[in-house]
Design a protein around this motif. Structure first.
Motif, PDB file in Angstrom:
ATOM      1  N   TYR A 168       0.932  -1.287  -0.158  1.00 25.61           N
ATOM      2  CA  TYR A 168       0.021   0.137  -0.020  1.00 25.61           C
ATOM      3  C   TYR A 168       0.833   1.203   0.053  1.00 25.61           C
ATOM      4  O   TYR A 168       0.650   2.127  -0.843  1.00 25.61           O
ATOM      5  CB  TYR A 168      -0.997   0.071   1.280  1.00 25.61           C
ATOM      6  N   HIS A 172       0.563   4.006  -2.900  1.00 31.22           N
ATOM      7  CA  HIS A 172       0.006   5.272  -2.645  1.00 31.22           C
ATOM      8  C   HIS A 172       0.874   6.401  -3.026  1.00 31.22           C
ATOM      9  O   HIS A 172       0.506   7.568  -3.168  1.00 31.22           O
ATOM     10  CB  HIS A 172      -0.259   5.262  -0.927  1.00 31.22           C
ATOM     11  N   TYR A 239      -6.138   2.352  11.850  1.00 32.40           N
ATOM     12  CA  TYR A 239      -6.117   0.970  10.849  1.00 32.40           C
ATOM     13  C   TYR A 239      -6.141  -0.134  12.089  1.00 32.40           C
ATOM     14  O   TYR A 239      -5.233  -0.464  12.535  1.00 32.40           O
ATOM     15  CB  TYR A 239      -4.760   1.073  10.160  1.00 32.40           C
ATOM     16  N   ALA A 319     -13.406   0.719   7.439  1.00 40.39           N
ATOM     17  CA  ALA A 319     -13.381   1.321   5.777  1.00 40.39           C
ATOM     18  C   ALA A 319     -12.254   1.778   5.369  1.00 40.39           C
ATOM     19  O   ALA A 319     -11.558   1.598   4.442  1.00 40.39           O
ATOM     20  CB  ALA A 319     -14.256   2.460   6.126  1.00 40.39           C
ATOM     21  N   THR A 320     -11.250   1.799   6.570  1.00 40.02           N
ATOM     22  CA  THR A 320      -9.691   2.464   6.182  1.00 40.02           C
ATOM     23  C   THR A 320      -9.037   1.310   5.869  1.00 40.02           C
ATOM     24  O   THR A 320      -8.212   1.244   4.746  1.00 40.02           O
ATOM     25  CB  THR A 320      -9.047   3.011   7.311  1.00 40.02           C
ATOM     26  N   GLN A 322     -10.235  -1.546   4.240  1.00 35.42           N
ATOM     27  CA  GLN A 322     -10.769  -2.008   2.952  1.00 35.42           C
ATOM     28  C   GLN A 322     -10.102  -1.151   1.930  1.00 35.42           C
ATOM     29  O   GLN A 322      -9.817  -1.579   0.885  1.00 35.42           O
ATOM     30  CB  GLN A 322     -12.384  -1.751   2.933  1.00 35.42           C
ATOM     31  N   ARG A 323     -10.153   0.391   2.067  1.00 35.12           N
ATOM     32  CA  ARG A 323      -9.603   1.206   1.242  1.00 35.12           C
ATOM     33  C   ARG A 323      -8.161   0.842   1.003  1.00 35.12           C
ATOM     34  O   ARG A 323      -7.569   0.797  -0.258  1.00 35.12           O
ATOM     35  CB  ARG A 323      -9.651   2.494   1.596  1.00 35.12           C
ATOM     36  N   LYS A 326      -7.927  -2.553  -0.825  1.00 34.50           N
ATOM     37  CA  LYS A 326      -8.269  -2.515  -2.323  1.00 34.50           C
ATOM     38  C   LYS A 326      -7.473  -1.831  -3.321  1.00 34.50           C
ATOM     39  O   LYS A 326      -7.438  -2.052  -4.602  1.00 34.50           O
ATOM     40  CB  LYS A 326      -9.648  -1.790  -2.474  1.00 34.50           C
ATOM     41  N   SER A 327      -6.478  -1.099  -2.711  1.00 30.06           N
ATOM     42  CA  SER A 327      -5.711  -0.297  -3.393  1.00 30.06           C
ATOM     43  C   SER A 327      -4.559  -0.817  -4.413  1.00 30.06           C
ATOM     44  O   SER A 327      -4.152  -0.548  -5.390  1.00 30.06           O
ATOM     45  CB  SER A 327      -5.138   0.788  -2.868  1.00 30.06           C
ATOM     46  N   LYS A 333      -9.969  -5.866  -5.003  1.00 28.43           N
ATOM     47  CA  LYS A 333     -10.180  -4.931  -5.844  1.00 28.43           C
ATOM     48  C   LYS A 333     -11.464  -4.787  -6.312  1.00 28.43           C
ATOM     49  O   LYS A 333     -12.169  -3.596  -6.208  1.00 28.43           O
ATOM     50  CB  LYS A 333      -9.240  -4.659  -6.888  1.00 28.43           C
TER      51      LYS A 333
END
Length: 352
Positions: A168, A172, A239, A319-320, A322-323, A326-327, A333
């Motif tokens: 990540y 990122h 996280y 949610a963090t 998952q984001r 998925k990246s 994804k």
């Protein structure tokens, strides 16, 4: 041959066979990865829990609960086992070798994408507790994730949470995962040796390994995710990481036992929040302090901000995670993940 002589020989053979059987049993026990802590001594239901590196500070509440006698107080007999990488602990759970894992929450999302229903029942930590380290030799050209291209980066294991987070950070920063190499080097001394020998340019690890590297002056901190502030800066939010996760079917069928485990772990988190790092270190097995008692206490102090005080999931944490996953994770994804099925608050609400 007289009957007495024959009886004597048979007795000798029987004793020898018994001894061999005992040795075989010892060998089986050693190969199982069982920690030298044994069980909690409780007389209640037996629960095997695999820890993704039992001497890592990020998973400290598991052993501390046992050392404080809280599992025994709850009437549950917990056997703590250890695997150096979280992915291996997850494999043990899926295979049915253990009933629970103390590891990273992000595995629950990864497993759901693969058709497995696993949930966090006690959320021990709200941040990763991980640190991206760079060797002194590579520090001149590796100053941020933007410089990951062409580098060899240490992780505990491929498919582990350190592997996830390293990927990540690179993506990122605009560096695709095919531009750098994640190398499985474990933690502790194997990580330190890889850094010293140049097998890796840097890598992601936790305390007490971080404290030992800094004490030996063989590496520098690149990214620190031990605190809420560090997690938000690197990952854009809290996280949730270390937790007790279990197969949902097992949880539904053994709610009384799961509640006992939750009671013990939440009680431990509360105890940690009111005691110093030195007091916590004093409760842990002496061989965990490989760099010395003072350094071990310092490692605990640096990591303490990651832990929750009540075992509850941070509101925006799932949610963090998952984001982040998925990246870069092709399995996730395009997958639809039901985050509410990756954790439960049922047991922590009743605990404490």
């Amino acid at each position: 041959m007289s009957r007495r002589t024959l009886a004597t020989k048979l007795t000798t053979v029987t004793a020898a066979l018994a001894a061999l059987a005992a040795l075989g049993g010892c060998a089986d026990q050693v190969s199982s990865g069982t920690s030298d802590s044994g069980g909690s001594g409780g007389k209640g239901p037996k629960v095997k829990i695999m820890v993704g590196g039992i001497d890592k500070v990020i998973y400290l509440p598991a052993m501390l609960s046992q050392r404080l006698g809280y599992f025994e107080d709850e009437g549950v007999n917990v056997e703590l086992l250890s695997e150096p990488a979280g992915i291996d602990a997850t494999t043990s759970l899926v295979a049915g070798n253990v009933q629970g894992v103390v590891g990273f929450y992000d595995h629950t999302l990864d497993l759901q994408a693969k058709g497995k229903s696993v949930e966090s029942v006690v959320q021990l930590a709200q941040t990763p507790g991980e640190v991206e380290i760079v060797s002194n030799k590579a520090a001149g050209e590796l100053k941020s994730p933007k410089d990951f291209a062409g580098k060899k980066l240490g992780v505990t294991g491929l498919g582990s949470s350190t592997d996830f987070l390293t990927k990540y950070l690179g993506v990122h920063a605009g560096v695709s995962t095919d531009k750098f190499s994640n190398v499985a080097v474990g933690a502790g001394q194997t990580f330190i040796s890889a850094l010293q020998q140049g097998s890796i340019d840097g890598g992601m690890t936790t305390d007490p390994t971080v404290a030992q590297i800094l004490d030996k002056k063989i590496g520098k901190v690149l990214i620190d995710m031990r605190t809420p502030e560090g997690s938000k800066k690197a990952l854009g939010g809290l996280y949730p990481s270390s937790c007790l996760y279990m197969n949902t079917d097992w949880v539904d069928e053994h709610k009384d036992t799961v509640q006992k485990l939750a009671n013990a772990l939440v009680r431990t988190l509360e105890w940690m929040s009111t005691h110093s790092a030195q007091e916590i270190a004093a409760k842990m097995p002496s061989d965990y302090a490989q760099g010395g008692e003072g350094l071990y206490a310092k490692a605990i102090e640096s990591t303490l901000p990651m832990f929750t005080k009540d075992g509850k999931m941070p509101t925006d944490g799932p949610a963090t995670v998952q984001r982040v996953l998925k990246s870069f994770n092709p399995n996730l994804k395009n997958a639809t993940i039901d985050l509410e099925k990756t954790y439960t608050s049922e047991f922590t609400q009743k605990a404490g």
